[in-house]
Design a protein around this motif. Structure first.
Motif, PDB file in Angstrom:
ATOM      1  N   VAL A  89     -31.481  18.486  16.888  1.00  0.00           N
ATOM      2  CA  VAL A  89     -31.304  17.057  17.188  1.00  0.00           C
ATOM      3  C   VAL A  89     -29.942  16.813  17.829  1.00  0.00           C
ATOM      4  O   VAL A  89     -29.820  16.058  18.802  1.00  0.00           O
ATOM      5  CB  VAL A  89     -31.461  16.211  15.904  1.00  0.00           C
ATOM      6  N   SER A  90     -28.902  17.465  17.300  1.00  0.00           N
ATOM      7  CA  SER A  90     -27.559  17.311  17.867  1.00  0.00           C
ATOM      8  C   SER A  90     -27.519  17.779  19.313  1.00  0.00           C
ATOM      9  O   SER A  90     -26.930  17.120  20.184  1.00  0.00           O
ATOM     10  CB  SER A  90     -26.538  18.101  17.045  1.00  0.00           C
ATOM     11  N   LEU A  93     -29.462  15.318  21.688  1.00  0.00           N
ATOM     12  CA  LEU A  93     -28.673  14.102  21.936  1.00  0.00           C
ATOM     13  C   LEU A  93     -27.475  14.403  22.828  1.00  0.00           C
ATOM     14  O   LEU A  93     -27.112  13.586  23.684  1.00  0.00           O
ATOM     15  CB  LEU A  93     -28.211  13.508  20.603  1.00  0.00           C
ATOM     16  N   LEU A  97     -26.629  12.697  26.370  1.00  0.00           N
ATOM     17  CA  LEU A  97     -25.340  12.055  26.626  1.00  0.00           C
ATOM     18  C   LEU A  97     -24.684  12.615  27.873  1.00  0.00           C
ATOM     19  O   LEU A  97     -23.992  11.898  28.599  1.00  0.00           O
ATOM     20  CB  LEU A  97     -24.406  12.238  25.428  1.00  0.00           C
ATOM     21  N   SER A 104     -21.699   7.095  28.543  1.00  0.00           N
ATOM     22  CA  SER A 104     -21.672   8.074  27.458  1.00  0.00           C
ATOM     23  C   SER A 104     -20.623   7.733  26.406  1.00  0.00           C
ATOM     24  O   SER A 104     -20.802   8.023  25.222  1.00  0.00           O
ATOM     25  CB  SER A 104     -21.413   9.478  28.019  1.00  0.00           C
ATOM     26  N   PHE A 111     -23.305   6.982  18.138  1.00  0.00           N
ATOM     27  CA  PHE A 111     -23.804   8.134  17.387  1.00  0.00           C
ATOM     28  C   PHE A 111     -22.851   8.554  16.277  1.00  0.00           C
ATOM     29  O   PHE A 111     -23.276   9.061  15.240  1.00  0.00           O
ATOM     30  CB  PHE A 111     -24.045   9.325  18.334  1.00  0.00           C
ATOM     31  N   VAL A 174     -22.850  16.105  17.602  1.00  0.00           N
ATOM     32  CA  VAL A 174     -23.197  15.712  18.967  1.00  0.00           C
ATOM     33  C   VAL A 174     -21.945  15.716  19.846  1.00  0.00           C
ATOM     34  O   VAL A 174     -21.961  16.228  20.979  1.00  0.00           O
ATOM     35  CB  VAL A 174     -23.861  14.320  18.984  1.00  0.00           C
TER      36      VAL A 174
END
Length: 304
Positions: A89-90, A93, A97, A104, A111, A174
């Motif tokens: 997931v990181s 994302l 970004l 961003s 985030f 992230v």
């Protein structure tokens, strides 16, 4: 020659003087507690009475305690499922970004903000979102005709719910991965495109190897954190005398350690549990370090 020695001694003395706050703090708050906890693990200590030396009895008791097996299994399941999902997931994302351009900066802030949320608040939020009767998650699933599970009471769904909830705090990872992605030389992608490499080929052959040190760091840190999971699960399932059916499913190792130490006042037994956890984390981290020698790429083409 003497003047050089004097100058060296002065420099050494000055360095030790500047380091002394850290050295004192390390000895008082880290080294001494470690040594004392090792001693307590060999005693029967209830805080009220003086420690009574019992040798390895606490460690033998660990092998006979069925709750230890349950807590270790819950912790291992949570860690080895949560960490890969957390990293994936990181990374997704971070890749999004990277393509966000000027916006961003705003999304990086958005985030990262959940990371600032107190863990106790996250535990309460878990109960609100994953309530089997009127929680937001099941309400949204109901819009699509899906009958959501009883996240907080069904033992089969307690840990998956906690794993999903843990993804709330991916913001820090992230940002780390985004910084790593931005440091990948653009000419590598240009050369790959000239050779006909598509997105997935570029990602596998360029992106992943070039950001592998950051990925490795995130994996190690989150694995250690996973083995020490406490706040959210304790708040949701054990706080304020909560005795819901899902307790054993949410009984992580550190929660059981906390119970032994501060609810039952079995400090010696809790110290033995802490040292076992320390050894387990050291073994898992050592395995990760060994594996990283083959998989992690460092600048200059060297590997560790």
């Amino acid at each position: 020659m003497r003047s050089r020695r004097r100058a060296k001694r002065r420099n050494t003395g000055a360095a030790l003087l500047f380091l002394s706050p850290w050295l004192i703090g390390f000895v008082v708050f880290t080294a001494w507690p470690l040594i004392y906890s090792a001693y307590l693990s060999l005693t029967d200590y209830d805080v009220i009475n003086d420690p009574r030396f019992v040798g390895l009895d606490n460690y033998a008791r660990l092998l006979e305690d069925p709750k230890i097996a349950t807590a270790l299994a819950n912790t291992a399941f949570f860690t080895f499922i949560q960490v890969p999902l957390y990293v994936i997931v990181s990374l997704v994302l971070a890749l999004l970004l990277q393509r966000a351009g000027r916006s961003s900066g705003f999304f990086r802030t958005v985030f990262f903000l959940p990371k600032m949320t107190p863990p106790v608040a996250v535990g309460i939020l878990f109960l609100l979102l994953f309530n089997g009767q009127n929680g937001i998650i099941n309400t949204v699933l109901g819009w699509f005709g899906i009958d959501g599970p009883s996240w907080t009471t069904d033992p089969a769904w307690v840990k998956p719910g906690l794993i999903i909830m843990s993804l709330w705090t991916v913001g820090a990872s992230v940002i780390i991965l985004l910084a790593a992605l931005q440091n990948v030389p653009a000419e590598l992608y240009e050369s790959a495109r000239m050779d006909g490499a598509g997105f997935w080929r570029q990602s596998w052959s360029i992106t992943i190897p070039m950001i592998s040190p950051a990925l490795f760091f995130i994996i190690v840190v989150n694995t250690i954190a996973g083995f020490q999971t406490f706040d959210e699960a304790y708040t949701a399932f054990f706080g304020a005398g909560n005795t819901t059916y899902g307790n054993d499913a949410a009984l992580f190792y550190v929660i059981y350690l906390f119970q032994q130490a501060f609810q039952f006042l079995h400090m010696g037994y809790a110290a033995a549990m802490a040292w076992v956890l320390f050894v387990v984390i050291m073994i898992v981290t050592a395995i990760q370090l060994i594996v990283s020698r083959r998989l992690v790429y460092y600048e200059g083409g060297t590997e560790r």
